[in-house]
Design a protein around this motif. Structure first.
Motif, PDB file in Angstrom:
ATOM      1  N   PRO A 771      52.234  24.827  28.998  1.00 57.20           N
ATOM      2  CA  PRO A 771      52.349  26.288  29.061  1.00 57.20           C
ATOM      3  C   PRO A 771      53.579  26.778  28.300  1.00 57.20           C
ATOM      4  CG  PRO A 771      53.041  25.297  31.133  1.00 57.20           C
ATOM      5  CD  PRO A 771      52.531  24.181  30.282  1.00 57.20           C
ATOM      6  N   ALA A 772      53.609  28.084  28.053  1.00 60.17           N
ATOM      7  CA  ALA A 772      54.769  28.691  27.414  1.00 60.17           C
ATOM      8  C   ALA A 772      56.005  28.406  28.260  1.00 60.17           C
ATOM      9  CB  ALA A 772      54.557  30.197  27.298  1.00 60.17           C
ATOM     10  N   PHE A 773      57.153  28.286  27.633  1.00 59.44           N
ATOM     11  CA  PHE A 773      58.368  28.014  28.404  1.00 59.44           C
ATOM     12  C   PHE A 773      59.547  28.800  27.853  1.00 59.44           C
ATOM     13  CE2 PHE A 773      58.200  24.794  25.080  1.00 59.44           C
ATOM     14  CZ  PHE A 773      59.498  24.743  24.615  1.00 59.44           C
ATOM     15  N   ALA A 774      60.529  28.975  28.716  1.00 62.96           N
ATOM     16  CA  ALA A 774      61.748  29.685  28.316  1.00 62.96           C
ATOM     17  C   ALA A 774      62.762  28.663  27.832  1.00 62.96           C
ATOM     18  CB  ALA A 774      62.307  30.464  29.495  1.00 62.96           C
ATOM     19  N   ALA A 775      63.471  29.000  26.774  1.00 65.85           N
ATOM     20  CA  ALA A 775      64.500  28.106  26.251  1.00 65.85           C
ATOM     21  C   ALA A 775      65.660  28.033  27.232  1.00 65.85           C
ATOM     22  CB  ALA A 775      64.988  28.605  24.902  1.00 65.85           C
ATOM     23  N   ALA A 776      66.264  26.855  27.317  1.00 57.92           N
ATOM     24  CA  ALA A 776      67.423  26.682  28.203  1.00 57.92           C
ATOM     25  C   ALA A 776      68.552  27.601  27.751  1.00 57.92           C
ATOM     26  CB  ALA A 776      67.872  25.224  28.168  1.00 57.92           C
ATOM     27  N   ASN A 777      69.373  28.026  28.686  1.00 52.29           N
ATOM     28  CA  ASN A 777      70.530  28.872  28.390  1.00 52.29           C
ATOM     29  C   ASN A 777      70.170  30.158  27.665  1.00 52.29           C
ATOM     30  OD1 ASN A 777      72.266  27.060  29.587  1.00 52.29           O
ATOM     31  ND2 ASN A 777      72.617  25.953  27.693  1.00 52.29           N
ATOM     32  N   SER A 778      69.070  30.776  28.068  1.00 46.72           N
ATOM     33  CA  SER A 778      68.732  32.070  27.471  1.00 46.72           C
ATOM     34  C   SER A 778      68.442  33.093  28.552  1.00 46.72           C
ATOM     35  CB  SER A 778      67.517  31.921  26.559  1.00 46.72           C
ATOM     36  OG  SER A 778      66.343  31.735  27.325  1.00 46.72           O
ATOM     37  N   PHE A 779      68.758  32.797  29.785  1.00 46.51           N
ATOM     38  CA  PHE A 779      68.463  33.666  30.929  1.00 46.51           C
ATOM     39  C   PHE A 779      66.971  33.976  30.971  1.00 46.51           C
ATOM     40  CE2 PHE A 779      72.940  35.694  30.286  1.00 46.51           C
ATOM     41  CZ  PHE A 779      73.520  34.479  30.581  1.00 46.51           C
ATOM     42  N   GLY A 780      66.161  33.070  30.451  1.00 46.60           N
ATOM     43  CA  GLY A 780      64.706  33.248  30.496  1.00 46.60           C
ATOM     44  C   GLY A 780      64.168  34.210  29.458  1.00 46.60           C
ATOM     45  N   ILE A 781      65.020  34.710  28.571  1.00 43.44           N
ATOM     46  CA  ILE A 781      64.610  35.721  27.597  1.00 43.44           C
ATOM     47  C   ILE A 781      63.932  35.102  26.380  1.00 43.44           C
ATOM     48  CG2 ILE A 781      65.497  37.486  26.021  1.00 43.44           C
ATOM     49  CD1 ILE A 781      65.576  38.232  28.935  1.00 43.44           C
ATOM     50  N   SER A 782      64.523  34.034  25.862  1.00 43.97           N
ATOM     51  CA  SER A 782      64.004  33.408  24.643  1.00 43.97           C
ATOM     52  C   SER A 782      62.900  32.443  25.024  1.00 43.97           C
ATOM     53  CB  SER A 782      65.116  32.658  23.920  1.00 43.97           C
ATOM     54  OG  SER A 782      66.190  33.517  23.667  1.00 43.97           O
ATOM     55  N   ARG A 783      61.731  32.650  24.427  1.00 41.67           N
ATOM     56  CA  ARG A 783      60.578  31.873  24.863  1.00 41.67           C
ATOM     57  C   ARG A 783      59.850  31.209  23.718  1.00 41.67           C
ATOM     58  NH1 ARG A 783      58.596  32.523  30.109  1.00 41.67           N
ATOM     59  NH2 ARG A 783      56.367  32.221  29.933  1.00 41.67           N
ATOM     60  N   VAL A 784      59.095  30.193  24.087  1.00 36.62           N
ATOM     61  CA  VAL A 784      58.231  29.507  23.140  1.00 36.62           C
ATOM     62  C   VAL A 784      56.815  29.598  23.687  1.00 36.62           C
ATOM     63  CG1 VAL A 784      57.749  27.325  22.002  1.00 36.62           C
ATOM     64  CG2 VAL A 784      60.105  27.931  22.537  1.00 36.62           C
ATOM     65  N   ALA A 785      55.915  30.167  22.903  1.00 40.36           N
ATOM     66  CA  ALA A 785      54.522  30.286  23.350  1.00 40.36           C
ATOM     67  C   ALA A 785      53.607  30.166  22.149  1.00 40.36           C
ATOM     68  CB  ALA A 785      54.295  31.634  24.042  1.00 40.36           C
ATOM     69  N   GLU A 786      52.430  29.687  22.401  1.00 41.14           N
ATOM     70  CA  GLU A 786      51.438  29.571  21.333  1.00 41.14           C
ATOM     71  C   GLU A 786      51.149  30.947  20.755  1.00 41.14           C
ATOM     72  OE1 GLU A 786      47.733  27.528  22.192  1.00 41.14           O
ATOM     73  OE2 GLU A 786      48.862  25.673  22.544  1.00 41.14           O
ATOM     74  N   GLY A 787      51.064  31.007  19.436  1.00 41.79           N
ATOM     75  CA  GLY A 787      50.728  32.259  18.765  1.00 41.79           C
ATOM     76  C   GLY A 787      51.918  33.163  18.520  1.00 41.79           C
ATOM     77  N   GLU A 788      53.098  32.775  19.001  1.00 43.44           N
ATOM     78  CA  GLU A 788      54.281  33.604  18.826  1.00 43.44           C
ATOM     79  C   GLU A 788      55.325  32.866  17.992  1.00 43.44           C
ATOM     80  OE1 GLU A 788      54.524  36.612  19.654  1.00 43.44           O
ATOM     81  OE2 GLU A 788      52.951  36.923  21.145  1.00 43.44           O
ATOM     82  N   ALA A 789      56.270  33.636  17.478  1.00 44.53           N
ATOM     83  CA  ALA A 789      57.377  33.033  16.740  1.00 44.53           C
ATOM     84  C   ALA A 789      58.327  32.344  17.722  1.00 44.53           C
ATOM     85  CB  ALA A 789      58.123  34.103  15.962  1.00 44.53           C
ATOM     86  N   LEU A 790      59.027  31.337  17.247  1.00 46.75           N
ATOM     87  CA  LEU A 790      59.961  30.595  18.095  1.00 46.75           C
ATOM     88  C   LEU A 790      61.035  31.515  18.659  1.00 46.75           C
ATOM     89  CD1 LEU A 790      60.677  27.332  16.117  1.00 46.75           C
ATOM     90  CD2 LEU A 790      59.625  27.518  18.357  1.00 46.75           C
ATOM     91  N   GLY A 791      61.282  31.378  19.950  1.00 48.83           N
ATOM     92  CA  GLY A 791      62.378  32.105  20.572  1.00 48.83           C
ATOM     93  C   GLY A 791      62.148  33.601  20.697  1.00 48.83           C
ATOM     94  N   PHE A 792      60.876  34.046  20.698  1.00 43.81           N
ATOM     95  CA  PHE A 792      60.632  35.484  20.848  1.00 43.81           C
ATOM     96  C   PHE A 792      61.133  35.940  22.221  1.00 43.81           C
ATOM     97  CE2 PHE A 792      56.968  36.013  23.764  1.00 43.81           C
ATOM     98  CZ  PHE A 792      56.577  34.704  23.911  1.00 43.81           C
ATOM     99  N   PHE A 793      61.477  37.235  22.290  1.00 45.24           N
ATOM    100  CA  PHE A 793      62.039  37.763  23.542  1.00 45.24           C
ATOM    101  C   PHE A 793      60.917  38.160  24.488  1.00 45.24           C
ATOM    102  CE2 PHE A 793      65.649  39.171  20.631  1.00 45.24           C
ATOM    103  CZ  PHE A 793      66.406  38.046  20.929  1.00 45.24           C
ATOM    104  N   TYR A 794      61.122  37.864  25.754  1.00 48.55           N
ATOM    105  CA  TYR A 794      60.092  38.049  26.753  1.00 48.55           C
ATOM    106  C   TYR A 794      60.761  38.554  28.025  1.00 48.55           C
ATOM    107  CZ  TYR A 794      56.243  36.513  29.841  1.00 48.55           C
ATOM    108  OH  TYR A 794      55.216  36.444  30.744  1.00 48.55           O
ATOM    109  N   GLY A 795      60.209  39.616  28.585  1.00 47.49           N
ATOM    110  CA  GLY A 795      60.819  40.137  29.811  1.00 47.49           C
ATOM    111  C   GLY A 795      60.092  41.387  30.279  1.00 47.49           C
ATOM    112  N   THR A 796      60.784  42.144  31.123  1.00 45.77           N
ATOM    113  CA  THR A 796      60.132  43.287  31.752  1.00 45.77           C
ATOM    114  C   THR A 796      60.341  44.565  30.955  1.00 45.77           C
ATOM    115  OG1 THR A 796      62.110  43.514  33.068  1.00 45.77           O
ATOM    116  CG2 THR A 796      60.266  42.389  34.089  1.00 45.77           C
ATOM    117  N   LYS A 797      59.359  45.479  31.079  1.00 48.06           N
ATOM    118  CA  LYS A 797      59.412  46.758  30.350  1.00 48.06           C
ATOM    119  C   LYS A 797      59.542  47.911  31.341  1.00 48.06           C
ATOM    120  CE  LYS A 797      56.983  45.720  26.093  1.00 48.06           C
ATOM    121  NZ  LYS A 797      55.899  46.100  25.195  1.00 48.06           N
TER     122      LYS A 797
END
Lengths: 984, 428
Positions: A771-797
Motif C-alpha cells: 500500500p501507499a506509505f508515508a516517508a519517514a520523518n515527514s510528519f506523514g505529509i510526504s507520501r509514496v503511492a502508485e500513480g503519483e510522483a515521489l514524495g507528493f504531499f498528502y493530508g487533510t483539506k
C-alpha cells in the motif's frame, strides 16, 4: 549468472587478443617514420596557442604546441591519407588532411583556430571510455567550464552548479555554511536509496555521503562540500543511460565528473585571489506584536511585551577566502599546486565554517610512450553548527523561535542561567546558540595516480588508482543544567571513517579502414569501500566540562561496512565518414551487495549519432542558416545499489535472558536474491547550429523506466518476519531538456552571449508492491503511492461549499474535512535558467544569471506553528488577539494541512557579477600579467509568492523522498562579495 | 565460490593496493544466519534469546483472554486497540494492534524454535545439550502454537518452508502441539539435559521437565484426551514451579510495564465481588480500587507483577490439580474429581504462593457431573486469573456467548495482505 560470469572472465582476454590481431594486420604493411610539423594560432589575435593539442586521427600519435605554437609529431605509420586534428580548450577544432607518402618530413603549415564561444566542439570523456568529440555521441553530455564554478562564489562546488546544467535540479537545502546540496539528474530514480549522482574527480569516484552523525534536527551536509571550486578546470555531467558502460550498477542517478586544473606549458603562472563578503537574511517573518497574550474574550488575558526573536537569531555574516595557485611546466613535466583558506559565517548566530584545501597535480612523461598523472588533495574543515529544522527534534534555533511564545523573556539571569521556556520539551534558543556546541571536523585526502601508455600507434592503455579517505568527527555538547530535557547535560561524539579505493584499467584501440573508423574500448574496474561509524554519548555530566569522560551514563554503538564492486566493459564505436557514429557497449558488474546468485549483472547500451550537416548535400540545401544539425538517439541500462551494505543477510540481534547474552532473529528477512535497481532509458535529441554557429540549440527528450526498485515488502508475520527488502517497485521519469545559446553581439567593443535552459521532468511511481506509505520523518505529509510522483504531499483539506469557498462553522471558523487527500507535489514542473554574459573592451565583464523552478509545492510547517494559538508568534495570530477573527480560528486552521501547502515556484537573481580586468602599464609595473576586481551578488532577490523565508530549502536535507519541506530551516542568504585576483 | 579465487588473483596481479577483493563480504555488525545456526555458541545463544522472546509477550495472551471474557477494562483514552477487545464484536478487526502483536510475537518465537529443532542436530554438541536444546525448541513451539489456537481458529504450524505458510484447523494444530510435547518428553527422557544446558541455557526458574508435562496435561485436556491429561498431570511435581525470568534492565516483565507502570487497564471489580466469601486468591491477584475505567466501570488494582523483575509462572501448581479434577469429572469419576478439586479449595498456599483457604466441598455439594464442572470452572477463574486460560475455559465449559465479547480473534491484516492462504475471519 554463468554466462555473465564467463563474459566477465574471458571478455578482457578476448579484447586484448582482438587488439593485438588488428595491430598485426597493420604491421604487415610497409611502415615509415614521419615527422609532421605545424603551428597553431588564434585566428583573431594571431597569437600562438601554447599547449594546443594536435592528434593524428585513427592513431595514438599526437603532440602539444610549444611556446611558439609549433608542434612536431613523430609517428611510424603506413603511407596514405591522414587527418590532423588541431584543438584547444575554448576553440573550435580544425582538421587538416595530409597525404603521407615518400617524404619523411610533412609540413602542415599555420593553422588558425577560431574561438568556440558557445562550446560547440567539446571533447568529453565521462561515460565514453576515451576522449570523444561531442559530435560522435548519441547522448547528451552537459559541460561546464571551471571558471563558471569558481566565479560563482557559491558556498560549495555543487551549489555553484545551480542553473548551469540543463536537466539538473540543483537545490541548496539549507543556508547553513558547510554544504547540504541535492542534485537530481532527470528526476529521482530510487525510493529507498540515495538519489544523489555519482561524483568523480579526475577519474576517481569520491564519496558524497550525507552522514548524519549527530541529530541537528534534520540538517546535514554532504561531502562534496570538501572540494575546492577554485581547482576546477571543467565539469561534465552525464544524466542518462550513457553512463552505464562505465559506471554500471552505480549509474542510475547519473554522473558528475570534475576535472581539476593541471599545469600548462610555459613560465610559472601564479594566481592569487582574495575575497571578502557579507551575507544577510533576505526576508523574515512578521511576528505577533500584540500587547495581549490571549483573545479579548478570555478573562485570564494579560498584558505582555513581545520580542521579535529573529533579531537575536539572524546576523550579518562575514566571509573571506584566500586562494593561491601556481602552475607551469615544460614538454615533459607540468604541475599545478594550490592552497585555499576559507572562512564563512552563517547568518544564524554561532554558525561558521572554516576550511583549508591543498592540491597538487603533476603530469610527467616518463618516456615517449608513457605518461604519469598524479593528483593529491588534502582538506580540513571545521564547522560550528546549531540545531535547526525541527523535522527530527525540537531543539532548533528557528524551531524555537516558532515554538516559544515571544512574550516570554528568554534572556539569561544574573548568573547567566537561561530560563526554561514555557513550552515543555523544547529548548531556549538563546541558550542553544550561546551555550550548546555541535562542531564538525573533517580531514580528507583524495589522491590519484594514472599511467597512460601508448606502446603501439593505435593502442593506448590506461591504469588509474584512486584513493579517497576521510574522517568526519561530530560532537554535540550540552553542559549540565541546560533547559529542555538536558538538565543533567549531554555529550556525544560520533566519528565516520571512510576509505574508498578504485582501480581502473582501460585499453583503447582506434583503427581507420577506408571510410570507417573503429574505436574499441575495454576495461576492468575494482572499487572498494570501507566505512566505520562510532557513536558514543554520555548523560549526567559533571559541571563545566562536557567531554565524554565527564559523564556518568554512557552508551556507545559501532557500525562497520565494506563493499566491493567489480566491473568490466567492452565498447565499440564505428564511425562512417565523420557523419554517422554507432556505439554499442556491454558492462558486467559484480557487487558484494547483491545476492550470490544475482551477483553478476549485465548492463548494455547502444547509441547513434548522425551528423546530417556533414553530408555533402547539406551545405547546398540549408547553408549557413542551419549550418549544423545532428540527430542522436541513445538507449541503455544502468543500475542502482541498495542503500544498505548487508541487506542480503538475515541477521540476529542481541536479546538476553536470565542475564545471559542471547540472540534472536531480526524482524527483517535477508534477501538472498538482492539485485540492483535497474533503469532502462531512451533519449532522443538533436543539436543545431544556426547562422554559422551563432546560435546553438540542444534539445533532448528522454524516458526512464526504473524497475526492481528496492522496497520493504511486508511478509506474513507467520513467517516469523515482518518484511524483506525486495526488488519490487517501478517508477518512471519522462522529460525534455532544451539548451539555447547565442552570440547576440560580437565585435571589438562588446561581446554578449546569452543562454537559456529549460527542462521538464514528470516523475511517477508506476508500481508499488504494497500500500501507499508515508516517508519517514515527514510528519506523514510526504507520501509514496502508485500513480503519483515521489514524495507528493498528502493530508487533510478544508470543508468547502459548492462554490469552493470555505464552509465556516457557526462562529465563523474554518473546518477540516478529515478525509486525507493529495495536497501537492514538491517536484518542479520546469527548471529554468537565463544567463547573460557581457564583455566590454575585454576589460569589463558582467554576468547575470536568473534561474528558477516552476510548479513545485512547498509545505510550510513553520507558518503552521507560528500561527498555532498555543505558541502564536506569527503576525496572523494577532487577528485573533485583537478580535478581528473569532477565537479558535487558527486552532481550526492548523489542523487543515491544505492551508500550508504553498506554491513554491520562484525565479531568483542567482548571480550578478561585475568584473574589471586591468592589464596595462600599471599592472605591468607591479609585475603582474593582469589584475581583476569583481563584485558578486548571490541570491539578490527572488520572485515568488511564498510566505516563508525561502521556497528553495528543505528541512529533510538531502532526503530522497522528503522534498519541499520547510520547517525552520535556515534560508539561503543574500550575499555580496568583493574579490581581487592577481595574475602573475 | 570459484569466481573469488580468480578475482583475488586479478587483484594481486594488477592492482597496487589489494584490500577488499572478496565479493563475499560478511556482515561484521550482527551475526548472520549461517554463523548462528551452524555454530555451538550461536545456537545456544539462540535458545537463550528464544526464551526471552517468549517472555516478552506473556501479556498478550492474558489480555486477549481477560478482555474477551470481560474481566479487564481499559483506563486511558489512548489505548484504542485494547478498548476494541473490551467492547468486542465487530469492533475487533484485522488492524487491531493486539490481534497483530499476539500473532507476530508468537510466530517470532515459533520461527526461532523451528530454527533450533532443524539446526541443532547438525551442530557439534554434547548429547545432553543437544537433547535439551531440541526439547526446549519443541516445548516453546508447542506453547506458542497452543496459545495461538486459544485465540485464532486456524493457524500455520510449519513456517520455515514457505514465505506464505498454509493454515491448519485447530484440531490438527492441537494434535501437533501434543505430539511436539510428547517428543520433547521422549528427547529428555532418552538423554537427560547436560549440566551446561541446565545452568547456562535454560532460564533461571524454568523447570523443563515439569513444564513439558504440565503443557501436555493442559493441551490433552483441551483436546478432550482425559487419560493422557491425567497421566501427564500425575507426572508433574507439585512442589516445583516454572517461571519466566525478568530483571530490571534488559528484560523487564511486560505485565509490570503495562499494568503497573503504564496502567493501560485494570481488572473489573465484579471479579472480586463475585468471589466466594473468604477466598484468599482474590487478594493474591487484586486489591480493591477506587477508580473507574474509561467506560466507567468500577475497577480494582492489580496486586501481582508489581516490580519489573517479578516472575511469571508458565503454569501454576493449582492448574495441575484442576486439570486432574476436570479430567476425572469429564470421565464422570466424581469422587476423584472432588478430591483434586478440594486440594485447590483448601490449600492455604503453594510453591507459587497462591491459596484459596476455602472449605472442602462434599459429594453432596457436587451431586452430578455438571455441578462438578461448574465448580471446577469457578475455581479456574480464581486460581488462574492471570494465566491466559479464561477465554478457552469459557468456551470449553460451554458458557453462554454473552460471557465473551468475542469467541475468536479475526486474522491480522498484516497476514491477510501478504498471505493468500489466510482463511476468512470467524463471525464472532
Amino acid at each position: 549468472m554463468s554466462a555473465l560470469y564467463r563474459f566477465w572472465k574471458y571478455g578482457g582476454g578476448i579484447l586484448i587478443l582482438c587488439l593485438i590481431a588488428t595491430q598485426m594486420v597493420g604491421a604487415q604493411e610497409t611502415r615509415r617514420t614521419y615527422t609532421i610539423t605545424g603551428t597553431v594560432t588564434d585566428a583573431k589575435s594571431g597569437e600562438a596557442l601554447v599547449g594546443a593539442n594536435v592528434t593524428l586521427r585513427g592513431t595514438s600519435a599526437g603532440a602539444s604546441a610549444d611556446r611558439d605554437g609549433k608542434y612536431t609529431i613523430l609517428a611510424t605509420l603506413s603511407p596514405g591519407p591522414y587527418r590532423v586534428a588541431h584543438s584547444f580548450v575554448g576553440y573550435k577544432t580544425k582538421v587538416v588532411d595530409v597525404q603521407l607518402g615518400q617524404g619523411a618530413m610533412v609540413e602542415v603549415g599555420k593553422v588558425s583556430l577560431e574561438e568556440d564561444l558557445l562550446q560547440i566542439q567539446e571533447v568529453v570523456v565521462t561515460g565514453t571510455g576515451s576522449a570523444t568529440e561531442k559530435d560522435r555521441l548519441g547522448n547528451s553530455v552537459a559541460t561546464l567550464a571551471g571558471s563558471r564554478v569558481a566565479d560563482a562564489y557559491a558556498p560549495t562546488l555543487d551549489a555553484a552548479l545551480v542553473g548551469k546544467i540543463a536537466g539538473a535540479q540543483v537545490q541548496q537545502n539549507s543556508g547553513t555554511p558547510g554544504g547540504g546540496v541535492s542534485v537530481r539528474l532527470r528526476g529521482t530514480s530510487t525510493i529507498s536509496a540515495s538519489a544523489e549522482p555519482l561524483y568523480i574527480i579526475d577519474g576517481v569516484i569520491v564519496d558524497n555521503s550525507s552522514n548524519e552523525l549527530v541529530n541537528l534536527g534534520g540538517y546535514v551536509g554532504n561531502r562534496v562540500a570538501d572540494l575546492n571550486p577554485n581547482d576546477v578546470e571543467r565539469i561534465e555531467v552525464v544524466k542518462g543511460a550513457a553512463a552505464a558502460a562505465l559506471y554500471g550498477s552505480r549509474a542510475n542517478n547519473g554522473v558528475i565528473q570534475i576535472f581539476t586544473k593541471r599545469g600548462q606549458l610555459g613560465t610559472p603562472r601564479i594566481m592569487y585571489r582574495t575575497q571578502a563578503g557579507m551575507g544577510e537574511i533576505r526576508k523574515t517573518y512578521e511576528v505577533n506584536m500584540s500587547p495581549y497574550d490571549k483573545p479579548p474574550s478570555d478573562n485570564t488575558r494579560k498584558q505582555v511585551t513581545r520580542t521579535d526573536y529573529q533579531e537575536d537569531i539572524f546576523r550579518t555574516a562575514y566571509q573571506y577566502e584566500n586562494h593561491l595557485s601556481m602552475s607551469g611546466g615544460n614538454e615533459n613535466t607540468k604541475y599545478y599546486v594550490s592552497g585555499t583558506q576559507t572562512s564563512e559565517q552563517g547568518i544564524v548566530n554561532a554558525t561558521d565554517y572554516q576550511k583549508i584545501n591543498f592540491r597538487a597535480n603533476l603530469d610527467q612523461f616518463v618516456n615517449s610512450w608513457l605518461k604519469l598523472a598524479a593528483g593529491a588533495n588534502y582538506v580540513y574543515s571545521y564547522t560550528s553548527r546549531v540545531p535547526n529544522g525541527g523535522i527530527v527534534g525540537g531543539e532548533g534555533v528557528i524551531t524555537n523561535f516558532a515554538f516559544q511564545p515571544n512574550w516570554f523573556d528568554l534572556q539569561p539571569n544574573a548568573e547567566g542561567k537561561y530560563p526554561v521556556p514555557p513550552f515543555a520539551g523544547f529548548a531556549n534558543q538563546l541558550e542553544v546558540m550561546d551555550v550548546w556546541t555541535a562542531p564538525l571536523r573533517v580531514n580528507r585526502f583524495i589522491g590519484s595516480l594514472q599511467f597512460t601508455a601508448t606502446p603501439l600507434s593505435r593502442l593506448s592503455l590506461e591504469y588509474r588508482v584512486g584513493y579517497d579517505q576521510y574522517r568526519e568527527n561530530a560532537n554535540r555538547e550540552i553542559p549540565v543544567g541546560s533547559s529542555a530535557g538536558y538538565l543533567t547535560g549531554f555529550s556525544q561524539q560520533a566519528t565516520q571513517d571512510v576509505l574508498q579505493l578504485n582501480n581502473d584499467v582501460t585499453a583503447t584501440h582506434s583503427y581507420i579502414m577506408d571510410d570507417f573508423g573503429f574505436t574499441t574500448v575495454g576495461g576492468f574496474s575494482h572499487s572498494y569501500y570501507e566505512g566505520t561509524r562510532i557513536i558514543a554519548s554520555v548523560r549526567d555530566l559533571i559541571p563545566v566540562s562536557t567531554i565524554l569522560s565527564s559523564g556518568a551514563t554512557a552508551t556507545a554503538a559501532e557500525y562497520r561496512e565494506k563493499r566491493v564492486i567489480y566491473g568490466s566493459f567492452l565498447q565499440e564505436t564505428v564511425g562512417y565518414q565523420e557523419k554517422l557514429y554507432l556505439t554499442g557497449a556491454l558492462r558486467v558488474d559484480g557487487a558484494s551487495t547483491f545476492g550470490e546468485d544475482d551477483r553478476f549483472q549485465l548492463f548494455p547500451k547502444a547509441s547513434l549519432s548522425y551528423v546530417l550537416s556533414n553530408e555533402e548535400w547539406w551545405g547546398e540545401t540549408f547553408g549557413s542558416a542551419l549550418n549544423r544539425f545532428k540527430f542522436r538517439v541513445a538507449w541503455g541500462q544502468s543500475g542502482g545499489q541498495p542503500a544498505g551494505t548487508y541487506d542480503r543477510f538475515s541477521v540476529y540481534n542481541q536479546q538476553s535472558n536470565s542475564n545471559r547474552p542471547g540472540l534472536v532473529n531480526s524482524v527483517l528477512l535477508g534477501n538472498q536474491n538482492l539485485k540492483p535497481e535497474r533503469m532502462t532509458e531512451i533519449e532522443v535529441g538533436a543539436d543545431f547550429g544556426l547562422f554559422n554557429d551563432r546560435v546553438s540549440i540542444e534539445a533532448t527528450y528522454y524516458e526512464k523506466q526504473v524497475k526492481d526498485l528496492l522496497l520493504q515488502r511486508t511478509l506474513p508475520p507467520s513467517t516469523g518476519f515482518s518484511g524483506i527488502l525486495d526488488n519490487v517497485g517501478e517508477l518512471e521519469n519522462k522529460g525534455f531538456e532544451l539548451l539555447v545559446k547565442g552570440v547576440v553581439w560580437n565585435d571589438d567593443v562588446l561581446q554578449w552571449i546569452t543562454s537559456f535552459t529549460a527542462s521538464q521532468n514528470k516523475n511517477k511511481v508506476t508500481k508499488l508492491y504494497g500500500p501507499a506509505f508515508a516517508a519517514a520523518n515527514s510528519f506523514g505529509i510526504s507520501r509514496v503511492a502508485e500513480g503519483e510522483a515521489l514524495g507528493f504531499f498528502y493530508g487533510t483539506k478544508y470543508l468547502r461549499q459548492a462554490d469552493g469557498s470555505l464552509l465556516l462553522d457557526a462562529l465563523g471558523r474554518p473546518q477540516r474535512n478529515p478525509v486525507a487527500e493529495k495536497l501537492g507535489d514538491p517536484n518542479p514542473d520546469y527548471i529554468l535558467a537565463f544567463i547573460n554574459e557581457f564583455q566590454v573592451y575585454k576589460n569589463l565583464t558582467v554576468y547575470v544569471q536568473f534561474d528558477g523552478m516552476l510548479g513545485q509545492d512547498v509545505f510550510n510547517f513553520t507558518r503552521r506553528i507560528l500561527e498555532t494559538p498555543a505558541f502564536g508568534n506569527g503576525k496572523e495570530y494577532e487577528k485573533e488577539l485583537n478580535g478581528e477573527l473569532p477565537v479558535g480560528y487558527f486552532n481550526n486552521r492548523r489542523t487543515v494541512f491544505e492551508e500550508y501547502v504553498e506554491d513554491g515556484s520562484f525565479v531568483k537573481l542567482r548571480e550578478l557579477s561585475i568584473g574589471y580586468l586591468m592589464d596595462n602599464d600599471f599592472t605591468q609595473g607591479l609585475g603582474l600579467r593582469n589584475l581583476q576586481v569583481r563584485l558578486i551578488g548571490r541570491n539578490l532577490f527572488s520572485i515568488d509568492d511564498y510566505s516563508g523565508y525561502d521556497p528553495e530549502i528543505n528541512a529533510a536535507a538531502q532526503s530522497t523522498l522528503v522534498r519541499g519541506f520547510d520547517w525552520s530551516t535556515v534560508p539561503l542568504p543574500r550575499t555580496w562579495i568583493l574579490s581581487l585576483t592577481l595574475n602573475l | 565460490m570459484k569466481t573469488n579465487k580468480l578475482l583475488t588473483l586479478l587483484c594481486s596481479a594488477f592492482l597496487l593496493l589489494t584490500a577488499g577483493c572478496e565479493l563475499d563480504q560478511l556482515n561484521p555488525n550482527a551475526p548472520t544466519e549461517a554463523q548462528v545456526l551452524a555454530s555451538p555458541e550461536g545456537i545456544k545463544a539462540l535458545a537463550v534469546g528464544m526464551q526471552a522472546q517468549y517472555g516478552e509477550g506473556v501479556n498478550e495472551m492474558v489480555e486477549v483472554s481477560n478482555f474477551l471474557t470481560r474481566w479487564y477494562a481499559t483506563m486511558p483514552a489512548s489505548v484504542l486497540g485494547l478498548r476494541e477487545l473490551e467492547t468486542g464484536g465487530s469492533d475487533v478487526q484485522g488492524f487491531n494492534g493486539t490481534v497483530n502483536n499476539m500473532w507476530s510475537t508468537h510466530y517470532r518465537t515459533i520461527k526461532t524454535a523451528e530454527d533450533l529443532i532443524t539446526n541443532v542436530p547438525k551442530v557439534p554438541l554434547v548429547d545432553g545439550t543437544r537433547s535439551g536444546l531440541i526439547a526446549l525448541g519443541k516445548l516453546f513451539k508447542a506453547m506458542s502454537i497452543g496459545e495461538l489456537i486459544e485465540c485464532y481458529e486456524q493457524v500455520p504450524i510449519e513456517i520455515t518452508t514457505s514465505l506464505t505458510p498454509t493454515f491448519v484447523n485447530r484440531t490438527a494444530a492441537l494434535d501437533y502441539v501434543i505430539s511436539l510435547l510428547e517428543q520433547a518428553q521422549q528427547d529428555i527422557t532418552a538423554t537427560p539435559p547436560s549440566a551446561d544446558f541446565n545452568s547456562n541455557i535454560l532460564g533461571i526458574g524454568f523447570d523443563l521437565t515439569n513444564t513439558i508435562r504440565a503443557m501436555l496435561a493442559r493441551y490433552a485436556l483441551i483436546k478432550g484426551d482425559n487419560d493422557k491429561a491425567l497421566t501427564a498431570a500425575n507426572g508433574v511435581d507439585l512442589t516445583k514451579t516454572s517461571s519466566m525470568f525478568y530483571n530490571s534492565s534488559t528484560s523487564r516483565n511486560p505485565l509490570y510495564l503495562i499494568t503497573i507502570q503504564l496502567v493501560y487497564y485494570r481488572p473489573v471489580s465484579s471479579w472480586r465481588l463475585s468471589a466466594e466469601a473468604g477466598d484468599g486468591r482474590v487478594a493474591y491477584w487484586v486489591s480493591p480500587g477506587t477508580a473507574n475505567s474509561f467506560h466507567n466501570k468500577p475497577v480494582d488494582d492489580f496486586n501481582q507483577f508489581k516490580t519489573d523483575n517479578a516472575k511469571f509462572y508458565v503454569y501454576l501448581p493449582g492448574e495441575i490439580s484442576l486439570i486432574k479434577a476436570e479430567a476425572y469429572a469429564r470421565k464422570n469419576d466424581l469422587a476423584n474429581a472432588l478430591t483434586e478439586l478440594n486440594k485447590v479449595r483448601t490449600k492455604t498456599t503453594d510453591p507459587a504462593g497462591i491459596g484459596a483457604g476455602l472449605t472442602a466441598k462434599t459429594a453432596g455439594d457436587l451431586p452430578n457431573q455438571q455441578a462438578a464442572l461448574d465448580e471446577i470452572f469457578t475455581q479456574r477463574q480464581y486460581e488462574l486469573f492471570i494465566s491466559g486460560l479464561l477465554l478457552g475455559d469459557s468456551r470449553r465449559f460451554g458458557k453462554p456467548q454473552s460471557d465473551r465479547t468475542r469467541n475468536w480473534l479475526p486474522f491480522p491484516d498484516n497476514e491477510r495482505l501478504s498471505n493468500p492462504n489466510t482463511p476468512a475471519d470467524p463471525a464472532f
